[in-house]
Design an enzyme around this catalytic site. Sequence first.
Site, mmCIF file in Angstrom:
data_model
loop_
_atom_site.group_PDB
_atom_site.id
_atom_site.type_symbol
_atom_site.label_atom_id
_atom_site.label_comp_id
_atom_site.label_asym_id
_atom_site.label_seq_id
_atom_site.Cartn_x
_atom_site.Cartn_y
_atom_site.Cartn_z
ATOM 1 N N LYS A 261 18.046 29.941 -24.150
ATOM 2 C CA LYS A 261 16.813 29.147 -24.225
ATOM 3 C C LYS A 261 15.933 29.527 -23.050
ATOM 4 O O LYS A 261 16.427 29.857 -21.975
ATOM 5 C CB LYS A 261 17.143 27.656 -24.143
HETATM 6 P P1 NAD Z 1 6.447 21.076 -31.457
HETATM 7 O O1 NAD Z 1 5.798 21.579 -30.235
HETATM 8 O O2 NAD Z 1 6.058 21.634 -32.763
HETATM 9 O O3 NAD Z 1 6.250 19.489 -31.535
HETATM 10 C C1 NAD Z 1 6.590 18.643 -30.486
HETATM 11 C C2 NAD Z 1 6.034 17.253 -30.795
HETATM 12 O O4 NAD Z 1 6.473 16.358 -29.776
HETATM 13 C C3 NAD Z 1 4.508 17.204 -30.789
HETATM 14 O O5 NAD Z 1 4.087 16.321 -31.813
HETATM 15 C C4 NAD Z 1 4.194 16.626 -29.425
HETATM 16 O O6 NAD Z 1 2.943 15.954 -29.370
HETATM 17 C C5 NAD Z 1 5.337 15.665 -29.273
HETATM 18 N N1 NAD Z 1 5.584 15.276 -27.892
HETATM 19 C C6 NAD Z 1 5.528 16.049 -26.780
HETATM 20 N N2 NAD Z 1 5.802 15.305 -25.694
HETATM 21 C C7 NAD Z 1 6.043 14.055 -26.129
HETATM 22 C C8 NAD Z 1 6.383 12.838 -25.491
HETATM 23 N N3 NAD Z 1 6.514 12.772 -24.172
HETATM 24 N N4 NAD Z 1 6.585 11.747 -26.285
HETATM 25 C C9 NAD Z 1 6.445 11.829 -27.620
HETATM 26 N N5 NAD Z 1 6.125 12.939 -28.274
HETATM 27 C C10 NAD Z 1 5.923 14.037 -27.548
HETATM 28 O O7 NAD Z 1 8.026 21.229 -31.206
HETATM 29 P P2 NAD Z 1 9.182 21.259 -32.304
HETATM 30 O O8 NAD Z 1 9.442 22.670 -32.642
HETATM 31 O O9 NAD Z 1 8.903 20.272 -33.368
HETATM 32 O O10 NAD Z 1 10.429 20.779 -31.438
HETATM 33 C C11 NAD Z 1 10.723 19.398 -31.256
HETATM 34 C C12 NAD Z 1 12.172 19.255 -30.832
HETATM 35 O O11 NAD Z 1 13.023 19.818 -31.840
HETATM 36 C C13 NAD Z 1 12.556 19.993 -29.542
HETATM 37 O O12 NAD Z 1 13.568 19.267 -28.897
HETATM 38 C C14 NAD Z 1 13.116 21.314 -30.056
HETATM 39 O O13 NAD Z 1 13.982 21.923 -29.125
HETATM 40 C C15 NAD Z 1 13.866 20.812 -31.270
HETATM 41 N N6 NAD Z 1 14.158 21.820 -32.289
HETATM 42 C C16 NAD Z 1 13.159 22.575 -32.841
HETATM 43 C C17 NAD Z 1 13.479 23.498 -33.825
HETATM 44 C C18 NAD Z 1 12.418 24.317 -34.520
HETATM 45 O O14 NAD Z 1 12.762 25.009 -35.476
HETATM 46 N N7 NAD Z 1 11.168 24.271 -34.115
HETATM 47 C C19 NAD Z 1 14.817 23.671 -34.222
HETATM 48 C C20 NAD Z 1 15.788 22.868 -33.657
HETATM 49 C C21 NAD Z 1 15.449 21.935 -32.694
#
Ligand code: NAD
Length: 429
Positions: free
Chosen positions: A104
Amino acid sequence: MAEKSSTMARLDEASDFLGLEPWLKRKFHGFKSVWECDIEAPMDDGSLQSFKACRAWHRSPFPGSPYKGGMRYHPDVTVEKMKDHAVEMSLKSWLMGLEFGGAKGGIAIDPSRHSQEELKRVTEALTEEMLERNLIGPRLDVPAPDVGTNPTTMNWFHNKYAQRARTHNYGPFEAVVTGKPTGIGYGGIPGRVEATGWGLVQVFKKFLKLKNLQKKDFKRIGVMGFGNVGYHVARILAEEDFTIVATSDVHGGVYNKSGIPLEKFQGKKDTREIKDCERITNDELLVLPDIDIFIPAALENVITKENAWQIKAKGIIEGANGPTTCEADLILESRGVFVIPDILANAGGVTVSFFEWARNMGKIDHRVPMGELTSDQVLTALSKVMWRETNNVFEAQKKYKVSMRFAAYLLALENVAPLFRTKHTAISV
Ligand code: NAD
């Protein structure tokens, strides 16, 4: 001594439970490598700005396979956080039977404060720095989208990598990242954008079935995070007749007692665009009294020993990586709140990334759908993997009489402990 993170504490506990050798337990605390760098890129006003970038690679038992994990663009990116997420990526891949090492990384940057041109230049600077150090490549390390990054970012990364690496013939170049756009020349796979959300919903539905629980008792949902994971989780659940009571993002959240209709949030990028709802804070969403399921899908460590007592939902499904601390786990368990853990619930993303990478590499694997594909075909192949692993975790939970998270950790370790032994000791196999 630095305090042990929740992931490391759980890993130690699971290693002790299985009676793993002390050297193996110590190995899980180590990293193949940890990299930090100051990335410099020109801004639109002509100034040169510098950003902290880092990436961590955990220990892998697969010498012939690359490392895999997200590339995060967020102001709170630190090496220590990325190390922890790299370990989670290992556990997720080990649980899902994917031959990847866990990695990561990211850049401490707030993407909302930069133009697309600036983000492109920053991404290219990152790619150049990593390639110069021989840190990335289809057989070395294959980043994917995470918080603050998306298919466009991956396309910039791929283009810069291909441009620089082709003289060395480090191909197939498109396999250097996953989560790329689809279409001729991009190298992406249909369904990757919604894969994490889709996978989570499959795990949830399978869980209800295996536990003999009625959908009607778990219909009211609160989702924290409205990005890639949160948005698609909310959309797919709404399409499947669940009620999205609340959702939120970095700006706060929206709440509607009778449910936010799909057409009110479909296609929106920001919860402030969702009309006819009450505005709530993220803290209020977490403890809403009228949701059955809470889905954290934003950042880590949001469910803590301070707020775990106030959570009213019957269950938590972890869309985000590491949203629950281990102290909170104990409180939730004592209160009978079930937790479907991140390394299972959000593993749809890395699984479809594995499909994408394998197709780019021309690697044959019985799980990977080949040929020209629709997103439905990819998501059907993903569902099979998610159902099988949910079933395996359910069986392990029954066998060991432990929480779902602990069962998932035990399975992950059982899958790789023999490989680590043959890699590091002279065992005949
Ligand atoms: P993203 O950037 O697309 O979305 C993140 C969201 O979280 C946004 O809506 C943002 O406004 C919100 N956010 C940010 N800070 C915040 C806070 N303090 N309080 C509330 N909301 C907040 O990211 P993503 O890809 O959706 O990833 C989200 C989570 O899922 C992360 O933990 C990531 O590691 C995990 N994840 C993502 C994937 C993937 O395929 N993208 C896969 C597995 C896990």
